[in-house]
Write an enzyme that holds these catalytic residues in place. Structure first.
Site, PDB file in Angstrom:
ATOM      1  N   ARG A   7     -13.051   0.527  -4.218  1.00 12.66           N
ATOM      2  CA  ARG A   7     -13.382   0.976  -2.953  1.00 12.66           C
ATOM      3  C   ARG A   7     -14.512   1.785  -2.797  1.00 12.66           C
ATOM      4  O   ARG A   7     -14.415   3.145  -3.543  1.00 12.66           O
ATOM      5  CB  ARG A   7     -12.381   1.428  -2.090  1.00 12.66           C
ATOM      6  CG  ARG A   7     -11.067   0.601  -1.704  1.00 12.66           C
ATOM      7  CD  ARG A   7     -11.369  -0.119  -0.613  1.00 12.66           C
ATOM      8  NE  ARG A   7     -12.003   0.595   0.373  1.00 12.66           N
ATOM      9  CZ  ARG A   7     -11.158   1.411   1.088  1.00 12.66           C
ATOM     10  NH1 ARG A   7      -9.790   1.056   1.009  1.00 12.66           N
ATOM     11  NH2 ARG A   7     -11.423   2.265   2.196  1.00 12.66           N
ATOM     12  N   ASP A  57      -5.305   4.984  -5.511  1.00 14.31           N
ATOM     13  CA  ASP A  57      -5.986   5.938  -4.504  1.00 14.31           C
ATOM     14  C   ASP A  57      -6.226   7.368  -5.207  1.00 14.31           C
ATOM     15  O   ASP A  57      -5.942   7.505  -6.401  1.00 14.31           O
ATOM     16  CB  ASP A  57      -5.214   5.888  -3.443  1.00 14.31           C
ATOM     17  CG  ASP A  57      -6.046   6.074  -2.119  1.00 14.31           C
ATOM     18  OD1 ASP A  57      -7.203   6.492  -2.071  1.00 14.31           O
ATOM     19  OD2 ASP A  57      -5.273   5.915  -1.002  1.00 14.31           O
ATOM     20  N   ASP A  59     -12.019   3.839   4.782  1.00 16.24           N
ATOM     21  CA  ASP A  59     -11.036   2.785   5.242  1.00 16.24           C
ATOM     22  C   ASP A  59     -11.688   2.120   6.434  1.00 16.24           C
ATOM     23  O   ASP A  59     -12.134   2.722   7.472  1.00 16.24           O
ATOM     24  CB  ASP A  59      -9.689   3.543   5.632  1.00 16.24           C
ATOM     25  CG  ASP A  59      -8.837   3.860   4.368  1.00 16.24           C
ATOM     26  OD1 ASP A  59      -9.539   3.571   3.161  1.00 16.24           O
ATOM     27  OD2 ASP A  59      -8.180   4.576   4.762  1.00 16.24           O
ATOM     28  N   ASP A  90       0.883  -1.157  -0.142  1.00 15.65           N
ATOM     29  CA  ASP A  90       0.061   0.125  -0.104  1.00 15.65           C
ATOM     30  C   ASP A  90       0.981   1.049  -0.145  1.00 15.65           C
ATOM     31  O   ASP A  90       1.882   1.267  -0.464  1.00 15.65           O
ATOM     32  CB  ASP A  90      -0.992  -0.166   1.311  1.00 15.65           C
ATOM     33  CG  ASP A  90      -2.254   0.734   0.937  1.00 15.65           C
ATOM     34  OD1 ASP A  90      -2.167   1.970   1.105  1.00 15.65           O
ATOM     35  OD2 ASP A  90      -3.006   0.165   0.501  1.00 15.65           O
ATOM     36  N   SER A  96     -10.063   3.529  -6.311  1.00 14.58           N
ATOM     37  CA  SER A  96     -10.602   3.980  -5.134  1.00 14.58           C
ATOM     38  C   SER A  96     -11.741   5.136  -5.335  1.00 14.58           C
ATOM     39  O   SER A  96     -12.417   5.857  -4.513  1.00 14.58           O
ATOM     40  CB  SER A  96      -9.656   4.645  -3.998  1.00 14.58           C
ATOM     41  OG  SER A  96      -8.631   3.719  -3.849  1.00 14.58           O
TER      42      SER A  96
END
Lengths: 435, 435
Positions: B215, B158, B219, B79, B190
C-alpha cells in the site's frame, strides 16, 4: 374586513409590482435542458443531443407517453442557446432557424397537444450567459409579448451581463410585463443568485411578490460534491430562506441530476428526498430516452413527490446535525403529517442511528410511519427508541402521520416571517428547532 | 551464464532479505473486508455484517457459487478486528472466541475446500490500528508461524503504532519469517504508505524483493472524491511508481468500492478501468450477497480483468492530460497489444474527444480496437482521426491489438529502472510518453 386580509392587502400596497398569475401553488415539475445538454448546438455531429426542437419534442414524447406527465412533470423547458444570434427585422427574438425550423409557437402547440407546458429562457442583460441576445430593460415588454404570442408557459430570466441596478429594475419590470400580456406565464428569477442569495441584499418579500420561483445559488453540476455544496448552502441559510417559500413562490436549488452520470443510487435518493424536504421545483435534466430503471424509480416515487408537492408549501429545515455525520431534516405537511429525513454524510459503511420521535421534539402520542423508499410501515410511540440504518451518502425518509398541535412562530424562531400570513397552517405538528 | 541472469543474481545478493514465494505473478484478486465492514464487531445487533467467521464464510460461498472464483477472485481476506484482545497463554495471537468460534484454521479449510484462499491481517507495532494486539519485532517469527499453522495464504501487515526504525527492521523480517515457514504466503506491506509512498524515503527496489504488494498511499473511502484523490496521487507520481511494479510485486492503490454506496455506474467503470491500467490488486470490498447486477457486470468484465491480469505485469501510465479535462492512459500488454483509456474529469455532459492513434504516438499501421465496456470492435489506422464520446466521470476503454516495435527505456524516461531486468518485454508497442 378580517385582520389577516387587511395585513395581506397592506403587504401588497407596499410593493411596486405584483405577480398575480395564480400559478405554481405547488413547486413546478418538469424537464429542463441545461444541466444535461448545456449549449450543445452541434446538430451536424450530435443530432440527438443538440439544442433543437427535436430534443424538446423527444422529451415531450417521453413525458407524455411514459407516464411522467401523470406524476406532475409537465413543463418542458428550453434554456440558453435556443435563439438566433440576431433579433428579427422588427427587433424581436427569434429561434435559431436551423435548429428550430418550426418556430417556438409550433413547438408550444406540440407540447400543449400532449398536455404539457413550454418554458423558455431569457437574460436580464445585453447578452445571455452564452452570448445569445439578451433582454435588457428596453426589450422587456417586447420580449414578454413575444413569449406570450408564442404561447409560452414559463420564463427563466437569467442575469448575465447586467448590473445590480439594472436587475433591480428589470426583474420587477419583467414580472409586470408578463402579467400585462394576460397569459399566465410562470416566472423564474435568477436575480437572488446574482446578489449572493441572502438578505439584506436579497429582499425575499419582494421576490415572493414578483416571481414564482428563484434561483438563490449557483448552478448544479453533475456531481455529488455539487449536490452537497448546494444542500450545505440552503440548510446553513435556512433561517433566511425557508420563510420565503410558499404556494406560488419557491426557492430553487436547481435541477435534479438523477439519471445522469455522477450520482450513485444512494445519492440519487438523497437528492430526491432533500429536494422534497426543501419544497424545491423538480426539474429533471437528463436523457429521458435512455434513463435507467433505477433512476426512474426514484424520480417516479409517488410519496417523495407528494411530500414535495404538499399543499401547505412549507419549506422544511435541518433539525439535527450530529458529529457522527448523521443529519435529520423535517418538513410539516398537510393533515397534521410531517416528513422526516435521516441523511448520512459518512463515506464508510451504513450507520445505525438511534433516536426517538420525542428526541426529535414530536409531541406525545402514537404515530404512523411510512418509509418512502421501501414502502414499509410502522406504528411508533413518541417515546420509543428506534434505530435507522443510513447508508453512506444515503437517506432514510419517512412520512409521519399523526395529529398534534404546534406553535408556528417557534418554527420560525431563527428566521423572519417577512410579513407573510400563515394563519392557515397553524394546526401542524412541529418539533422544536434544533438548528 | 547469460548476462541477464548474472544481473538478476547480482541484484539479489545486494539485498538482505528476499521474498521467494513465487506468488502473485499477476495482481492478486479477491475480497477484503475493510472498506465495507470496518471494525463492526456488534454481532448482537448486526449479525449479518459484523466481523465474524460467518461473514467470511458468506463471502466465500458467494465467490465460489456465483462464478467470481472462475474470474480470478480467489482471496477472502480478513482485515483488522478479528483477534481477541489478548494473546493466548503461549503468547500466540488468537481469534475472538465469540466471533470466530471455529478458529482461523477451520475457516481456512472452509475456503480451501471451495478453491479459495484466506488472507489475514497483522500490524507492525504494539497494537493494530484499531487497538487489537499487534505484531512487534519480537513477535514476528511466532506470528508468522501461527499464520502458517493456520494454513493462511496471505498477510496484510499494517503499520500503526510503529516507528520508521521498527518498520525498517520489521517488514523485511516478516518477509523472511513467512518464507521460513515453508508455506507460500502472499505478503502485503503497508510500509510505504507510512513513509509517504515516494523515494528516497521508500526504496521500491527493496520492497519488490520482500513484498508481493504494498500500500503506497492512504485508505480508500466510499466516495468518488476518494477514488480521484488516489488516482491523482498514483499518476502524478507514476515516474516513481510504475518501475516498481511487475510479476510478484505490485503497487496497491487499495480496494475496489464498486457495488457499495458512493459510486455511480460511470464512476464504477472508471475505477475498474483505472485499476486495470495500474496493474492493481483487485480486492472487492462490498456485500456480495446483495450486489446489484450493474456493479456485478463491471466487476465481472472479462476484458478489463484480462488487461489487469496481463502476464507482462507492466503498470500503465497517464500519457495525455488535456485542459478540457480529458485524460488518456496507456498500458502495454502481452502479444504486442496495449490498453488505451480515455477518462473525463468533467461534470457537465459527454465530451467528444478527437484524436488519432498516431497523435497518441502509436507507430504506423492498422490496429484492431476492442471496446472493453461495449464489446464494439473496429479497425483503425494510426493516422485516422476518431472521436470518442466520454461521459462525465466516465471512461472509454480500448484493448488495442497490433504489432509494433518500441524502445522500452524511452517509456521509463522519467523514472528509474531500479536495476530490474526487462529483457522479456522489449517487443511491445509503446507510445512516446507525454507526461
Amino acid at each position: 374586513m378580517h385582520v389577516a386580509v387587511l395585513l395581506f392587502a397592506f403587504a401588497l400596497t407596499g410593493t411596486t409590482l405584483a405577480l398575480d398569475n395564480g400559478l405554481m401553488r405547488t413547486p413546478p415539475m418538469g424537464w429542463l435542458a441545461w444541466e444535461r445538454y448545456r449549449c450543445d448546438i452541434d446538430c451536424e455531429n450530435d443530432p440527438k443531443n443538440c439544442i433543437s426542437e427535436n430534443l424538446f419534442m423527444d422529451m415531450a414524447d417521453r413525458l407524455a407517453e411514459d407516464g411522467w406527465k401523470e406524476l406532475g412533470y409537465v413543463y418542458v423547458n428550453i434554456d440558453d442557446c435556443w435563439s438566433s444570434k440576431q433579433r428579427d427585422d422588427q427587433g424581436r427574438l427569434q429561434p435559431d432557424p436551423k435548429r428550430f425550423p418550426g418556430g417556438i409557437k409550433k413547438l408550444a402547440h406540440y407540447l400543449h397537444n400532449r398536455g404539457l407546458k413550454l418554458g423558455i429562457y431569457g437574460d436580464m442583460g445585453k447578452l445571455t450567459c452564452m452570448a445569445y441576445p439578451g433582454t435588457p430593460l428596453d426589450k422587456i415588454e417586447l420580449d414578454a409579448q413575444t413569449f406570450a404570442d408564442w404561447e409560452v408557459d414559463m420564463l427563466k430570466y437569467d442575469g448575465c451581463y447586467s448590473n445590480a441596478m439594472e436587475q433591480e429594475l428589470g426583474y420587477p419590470l419583467m414580472s409586470k410585463a408578463l402579467n400585462a400580456t394576460g397569459r399566465p406565464i410562470g416566472y423564474s428569477c435568477s436575480w437572488p443568485a446574482y446578489q449572493g442569495g441572502l438578505p439584506p441584499k436579497v429582499n425575499y418579500t419582494q421576490l415572493g411578490e414578483i416571481c414564482n420561483l428563484w434561483r438563490n445559488y449557483g448552478d448544479i453540476q453533475d456531481s455529488w460534491d455539487s449536490v452537497l455544496n448546494i444542500v450545505d448552502w440552503f440548510f446553513e441559510n435556512q433561517d433566511a430562506l425557508t420563510p420565503a417559500a410558499g404556494p406560488g413562490r419557491w426557492n430553487d436549488p436547481d435541477m435534479l441530476i438523477i439519471g445522469d452520470f455522477g450520482l450513485s443510487m444512494e445519492q440519487s435518493r438523497s437528492q430526491m428526498a432533500l429536494w422534497a424536504i426543501m419544497a424545491a421545483p423538480l426539474f429533471i435534466s437528463n436523457d429521458l430516452r435512455t434513463i435507467s430503471s433505477g433512476a426512474q424509480s426514484i424520480l417516479r416515487n409517488e410519496m417523495a413527490i407528494s411530500i414535495n408537492q404538499d399543499a401547505l408549501g412549507i419549506q422544511g429545515r435541518r433539525i439535527v446535525k450530529e458529529k457522527s455525520g448523521i443529519e435529520v431534516f423535517w418538513r410539516p405537511l398537510s393533515k397534521n403529517a410531517s416528513a422526516l429525513l435521516f441523511f448520512s454524510r459518512r463515506t464508510d459503511m451504513p450507520y445505525r442511528y438511534t433516536t426517538s420521535l420525542s428526541k426529535l421534539s414530536y409531541t406525545a402520542g402514537s404515530y404512523k410511519v411510512f418509509n418512502v423508499f421501501t414502502d414499509e410501515t410502522a406504528s411508533l410511540k413518541d417515546s420509543t427508541e428506534f434505530v435507522v440504518s443510513v447508508n453512506p451518502t444515503g437517506v432514510v425518509m419517512w412520512y409521519v402521520s399523526a395529529p398534534a398541535k404546534f406553535n408556528l412562530r417557534q418554527f420560525y424562531q431563527g428566521g423572519t416571517l417577512h410579513g407573510r400570513v400563515y394563519d392557515d397552517r397553524e394546526e401542524n405538528a412541529i418539533p422544536r428547532v434544533f438548528l
